[in-house]
Design an enzyme around this catalytic site. Structure first.
Site, PDB file in Angstrom:
ATOM      1  N   ASP A  77     -44.260   4.915  -7.074  1.00 27.46           N
ATOM      2  CA  ASP A  77     -45.125   6.746  -6.783  1.00 27.46           C
ATOM      3  C   ASP A  77     -44.198   6.950  -7.956  1.00 27.46           C
ATOM      4  O   ASP A  77     -42.882   6.918  -8.030  1.00 27.46           O
ATOM      5  CB  ASP A  77     -44.265   7.532  -5.548  1.00 27.46           C
ATOM      6  CG  ASP A  77     -45.588   7.086  -4.422  1.00 27.46           C
ATOM      7  OD1 ASP A  77     -46.301   6.459  -4.699  1.00 27.46           O
ATOM      8  OD2 ASP A  77     -44.794   7.219  -3.616  1.00 27.46           O
TER       9      ASP A  77
ATOM     10  N   ASP B  18     -55.877  11.403   4.108  1.00 24.25           N
ATOM     11  CA  ASP B  18     -54.698  11.190   4.494  1.00 24.25           C
ATOM     12  C   ASP B  18     -53.899  11.966   5.775  1.00 24.25           C
ATOM     13  O   ASP B  18     -54.428  13.528   5.193  1.00 24.25           O
ATOM     14  CB  ASP B  18     -52.960  11.559   3.698  1.00 24.25           C
ATOM     15  CG  ASP B  18     -52.500  10.632   2.089  1.00 24.25           C
ATOM     16  OD1 ASP B  18     -53.397   9.508   2.420  1.00 24.25           O
ATOM     17  OD2 ASP B  18     -53.108  10.865   1.424  1.00 24.25           O
TER      18      ASP B  18
END
Length: 224
Positions: free
Chosen positions: A7, A126
């Site tokens: 990330d 998500d």
């Protein structure tokens, strides 16, 4: 399959807790590139681009040329998806742009598949509190993960599910939720959020589910 996660935020590798609090930060990429090069697939997410601010495009560009990546964060047009694939991404992860005016944007999914190919598309569904979250998880919708999967299954090769409630907390992935999602689609299912042990990865594999691991793999490798 275990898929390591990279990330990016403000030019660094980070690990966040529930998408908000920064828990780990690294500005030296080389050790991680070396360690992750042995994996068949790495997940690379530009968090800044996902939120809608600046982006880390030059870093993404460099990393996809060195690692086998599926890339997400800020991919909101067919042109951007194509650009990432041309730079070297194996697949692109698309999330927020699949929701429009509080509804699943099936027309956009169909357009994407038509322009870059469904085999290159991973759709992110998500969830926070059972509802799909978009814009870097800052915005909650009224759409359930299963509802999103059913609406979009035709136009992708895989679904990515992150359980935001356990993300970064090393509390384990709720396998009952994963089982419901596995039943909802025949496509590849990739899950993330709190996975902490090899046993969990094995359990998910037995269910026909692949695992993205972030916090646990960084903490473990930091011991080496």
């Amino acid at each position: 399959m275990l898929i390591p996660s990279i990330d990016l935020m403000e030019g660094k590798i980070v690990q966040l807790v529930q998408g908000e609090k920064k828990a780990l930060e690294f500005d030296d990429f080389e050790p991680w590139v070396e360690r992750f090069s042995k994996y068949p697939l790495v997940q690379l997410i530009d968090l800044d681009a996902a939120i809608g601010g600046r982006n880390n495009f030059q870093l993404v560009r460099s990393l996809v040329r060195r690692l086998p990546c599926q890339v997400g964060g800020g991919i909101r047009t067919p042109e951007k998806a194509r650009e990432m694939l041309e730079e070297g991404a194996r697949r692109v992860v698309v999330g927020s742009s699949l929701i429009k005016d509080g509804e699943v944007n099936s027309a956009f999914a169909e357009q994407l598949a038509g322009e870059v190919g469904a085999d290159k598309l991973v759709f992110a569904a998500d969830s926070k509190g059972g509802r799909v979250a978009i814009r870097g998880w800052r915005q909650l919708t009224e759409i359930s993960t299963v509802q999103m999967i059913h609406a979009l299954e035709t136009w992708c090769t895989a679904f990515l599910y992150t359980n935001i409630d356990t993300e970064g907390l090393l509390l384990g992935m709720p396998l009952d939720v994963v089982a419901q999602l596995r039943d909802a689609t025949k496509k590849q299912l990739i899950v993330a959020g709190g996975i902490k042990t090899e046993e969990e990865v094995d359990q998910l594999h037995a269910m026909g589910v692949d695992a993205v691991v972030g916090m646990a793999i960084y903490l473990e490798l930091m011991k080496v």
